[in-house]
Design a protein around this motif. Structure first.
Motif, PDB file in Angstrom:
ATOM      1  N   HIS A  10       0.840  -1.204   0.000  1.00 49.03           N
ATOM      2  CA  HIS A  10       0.000   0.000   0.000  1.00 49.03           C
ATOM      3  C   HIS A  10       0.876   1.255   0.000  1.00 49.03           C
ATOM      4  O   HIS A  10       0.656   2.182  -0.787  1.00 49.03           O
ATOM      5  CB  HIS A  10      -0.915  -0.042   1.224  1.00 49.03           C
ATOM      6  CG  HIS A  10      -1.817   1.131   1.351  1.00 49.03           C
ATOM      7  ND1 HIS A  10      -1.444   2.286   2.004  1.00 49.03           N
ATOM      8  CD2 HIS A  10      -3.078   1.323   0.909  1.00 49.03           C
ATOM      9  CE1 HIS A  10      -2.445   3.140   1.964  1.00 49.03           C
ATOM     10  NE2 HIS A  10      -3.449   2.588   1.306  1.00 49.03           N
ATOM     11  N   ASP A  21      -6.002   7.962  -3.682  1.00 49.73           N
ATOM     12  CA  ASP A  21      -6.746   7.237  -2.662  1.00 49.73           C
ATOM     13  C   ASP A  21      -7.887   6.429  -3.259  1.00 49.73           C
ATOM     14  O   ASP A  21      -8.139   5.295  -2.832  1.00 49.73           O
ATOM     15  CB  ASP A  21      -7.296   8.201  -1.608  1.00 49.73           C
ATOM     16  CG  ASP A  21      -6.211   8.728  -0.683  1.00 49.73           C
ATOM     17  OD1 ASP A  21      -5.141   8.090  -0.610  1.00 49.73           O
ATOM     18  OD2 ASP A  21      -6.448   9.759  -0.030  1.00 49.73           O
ATOM     19  N   SER A  22      -8.583   6.981  -4.220  1.00 47.78           N
ATOM     20  CA  SER A  22      -9.708   6.256  -4.815  1.00 47.78           C
ATOM     21  C   SER A  22      -9.226   5.032  -5.598  1.00 47.78           C
ATOM     22  O   SER A  22      -9.857   3.979  -5.562  1.00 47.78           O
ATOM     23  CB  SER A  22     -10.527   7.175  -5.720  1.00 47.78           C
ATOM     24  OG  SER A  22      -9.739   7.643  -6.797  1.00 47.78           O
ATOM     25  N   TYR A  23      -8.091   5.160  -6.292  1.00 49.09           N
ATOM     26  CA  TYR A  23      -7.535   4.019  -7.022  1.00 49.09           C
ATOM     27  C   TYR A  23      -7.125   2.915  -6.042  1.00 49.09           C
ATOM     28  O   TYR A  23      -7.427   1.735  -6.260  1.00 49.09           O
ATOM     29  CB  TYR A  23      -6.328   4.452  -7.856  1.00 49.09           C
ATOM     30  CG  TYR A  23      -5.719   3.324  -8.645  1.00 49.09           C
ATOM     31  CD1 TYR A  23      -6.221   2.983  -9.893  1.00 49.09           C
ATOM     32  CD2 TYR A  23      -4.657   2.586  -8.134  1.00 49.09           C
ATOM     33  CE1 TYR A  23      -5.672   1.937 -10.618  1.00 49.09           C
ATOM     34  CE2 TYR A  23      -4.104   1.541  -8.849  1.00 49.09           C
ATOM     35  CZ  TYR A  23      -4.614   1.220 -10.082  1.00 49.09           C
ATOM     36  OH  TYR A  23      -4.079   0.174 -10.795  1.00 49.09           O
ATOM     37  N   ILE A  24      -6.455   3.304  -4.974  1.00 48.79           N
ATOM     38  CA  ILE A  24      -6.019   2.324  -3.975  1.00 48.79           C
ATOM     39  C   ILE A  24      -7.225   1.655  -3.330  1.00 48.79           C
ATOM     40  O   ILE A  24      -7.255   0.438  -3.167  1.00 48.79           O
ATOM     41  CB  ILE A  24      -5.125   2.991  -2.919  1.00 48.79           C
ATOM     42  CG1 ILE A  24      -3.783   3.377  -3.556  1.00 48.79           C
ATOM     43  CG2 ILE A  24      -4.901   2.083  -1.716  1.00 48.79           C
ATOM     44  CD1 ILE A  24      -2.897   4.215  -2.680  1.00 48.79           C
ATOM     45  N   ARG A  25      -8.240   2.455  -2.982  1.00 50.16           N
ATOM     46  CA  ARG A  25      -9.431   1.922  -2.317  1.00 50.16           C
ATOM     47  C   ARG A  25     -10.198   0.945  -3.206  1.00 50.16           C
ATOM     48  O   ARG A  25     -10.700  -0.065  -2.734  1.00 50.16           O
ATOM     49  CB  ARG A  25     -10.330   3.074  -1.868  1.00 50.16           C
ATOM     50  CG  ARG A  25     -11.508   2.671  -1.035  1.00 50.16           C
ATOM     51  CD  ARG A  25     -12.316   3.841  -0.481  1.00 50.16           C
ATOM     52  NE  ARG A  25     -12.466   4.986  -1.360  1.00 50.16           N
ATOM     53  CZ  ARG A  25     -11.769   6.116  -1.263  1.00 50.16           C
ATOM     54  NH1 ARG A  25     -10.847   6.247  -0.332  1.00 50.16           N
ATOM     55  NH2 ARG A  25     -11.968   7.121  -2.097  1.00 50.16           N
ATOM     56  N   THR A  26     -10.272   1.217  -4.500  1.00 49.10           N
ATOM     57  CA  THR A  26     -11.084   0.371  -5.384  1.00 49.10           C
ATOM     58  C   THR A  26     -10.301  -0.746  -6.059  1.00 49.10           C
ATOM     59  O   THR A  26     -10.868  -1.808  -6.336  1.00 49.10           O
ATOM     60  CB  THR A  26     -11.751   1.227  -6.480  1.00 49.10           C
ATOM     61  OG1 THR A  26     -10.742   1.921  -7.215  1.00 49.10           O
ATOM     62  CG2 THR A  26     -12.733   2.214  -5.877  1.00 49.10           C
ATOM     63  N   LYS A  27      -9.028  -0.550  -6.328  1.00 51.23           N
ATOM     64  CA  LYS A  27      -8.257  -1.532  -7.093  1.00 51.23           C
ATOM     65  C   LYS A  27      -7.286  -2.359  -6.253  1.00 51.23           C
ATOM     66  O   LYS A  27      -7.131  -3.547  -6.475  1.00 51.23           O
ATOM     67  CB  LYS A  27      -7.452  -0.835  -8.210  1.00 51.23           C
ATOM     68  CG  LYS A  27      -8.273  -0.027  -9.154  1.00 51.23           C
ATOM     69  CD  LYS A  27      -9.037  -0.913 -10.097  1.00 51.23           C
ATOM     70  CE  LYS A  27      -9.748  -0.019 -11.105  1.00 51.23           C
ATOM     71  NZ  LYS A  27     -10.660  -0.743 -11.935  1.00 51.23           N
ATOM     72  N   GLU A  29      -6.740  -2.243  -2.461  1.00 58.47           N
ATOM     73  CA  GLU A  29      -7.151  -2.712  -1.137  1.00 58.47           C
ATOM     74  C   GLU A  29      -8.000  -3.986  -1.167  1.00 58.47           C
ATOM     75  O   GLU A  29      -7.772  -4.872  -0.341  1.00 58.47           O
ATOM     76  CB  GLU A  29      -7.877  -1.607  -0.368  1.00 58.47           C
ATOM     77  CG  GLU A  29      -6.921  -0.641   0.283  1.00 58.47           C
ATOM     78  CD  GLU A  29      -7.624   0.362   1.170  1.00 58.47           C
ATOM     79  OE1 GLU A  29      -8.821   0.182   1.465  1.00 58.47           O
ATOM     80  OE2 GLU A  29      -6.964   1.326   1.575  1.00 58.47           O
ATOM     81  N   HIS A  33      -6.716  -7.191   1.005  1.00 55.51           N
ATOM     82  CA  HIS A  33      -7.552  -7.790   2.051  1.00 55.51           C
ATOM     83  C   HIS A  33      -7.956  -9.214   1.667  1.00 55.51           C
ATOM     84  O   HIS A  33      -7.923 -10.122   2.501  1.00 55.51           O
ATOM     85  CB  HIS A  33      -8.802  -6.953   2.302  1.00 55.51           C
ATOM     86  CG  HIS A  33      -8.535  -5.664   3.021  1.00 55.51           C
ATOM     87  ND1 HIS A  33      -8.017  -5.616   4.284  1.00 55.51           N
ATOM     88  CD2 HIS A  33      -8.720  -4.381   2.639  1.00 55.51           C
ATOM     89  CE1 HIS A  33      -7.895  -4.358   4.660  1.00 55.51           C
ATOM     90  NE2 HIS A  33      -8.313  -3.584   3.671  1.00 55.51           N
TER      91      HIS A  33
END
Length: 129
Positions: A10, A21-27, A29, A33
């Motif tokens: 990350h 942040d949006s790319y990390i959150r949707t693609k 993360e 997880h």
């Protein structure tokens, strides 16, 4: 250990690759997880479904079940007055699961952490020149 690797990946995405942040959150993360949870559930449930967990004093662990009353008893037999067979867990995937888990914990995780931290260090040191 797995989440430590996830945190380093990350951070690498933010520092070196400038991901939003949006790319990390949707693609990224969901993948991080998902991999962590699936691997943990697989390694935790494989011995559970193959009767690989046995009592060893105050804890439960994987390994063959040979308590004192099993002395002189063949593998797979149940001594009179007891319910659990002697040697339970010996034929399950416990050894394979342990070996793969050991390799990932002591070689895979430190390698992932070292490589990602090295990549971030190299990137930041080049930026500061």
């Amino acid at each position: 250990s797995l989440y430590n690797c996830s945190l380093n990946i990350h951070s690498l995405a933010i520092v070196k690759y400038n991901k939003t942040d949006s790319y990390i959150r949707t693609k990224i993360e969901p993948f991080l997880h998902g991999v962590t949870i699936v691997i943990s559930l697989a390694f935790g449930s494989a011995p559970l479904f193959t009767e690989g967990y046995n009592e060893f004093g105050p804890t439960c662990s994987t390994g063959s079940y040979y308590p004192p009353h099993c002395t002189g008893i063949e593998h797979g037999e149940v001594r009179e007055g007891f319910e659990i067979q002697c040697g339970r867990g010996r034929d399950g995937p416990s050894t394979i699961v342990f070996a793969v888990g050991f390799f990932c914990l002591f070689f895979g995780s430190p390698t992932t952490v070292g490589v990602t931290l090295g990549m971030m260090y190299r990137h930041v040191s080049r930026q500061e020149r």
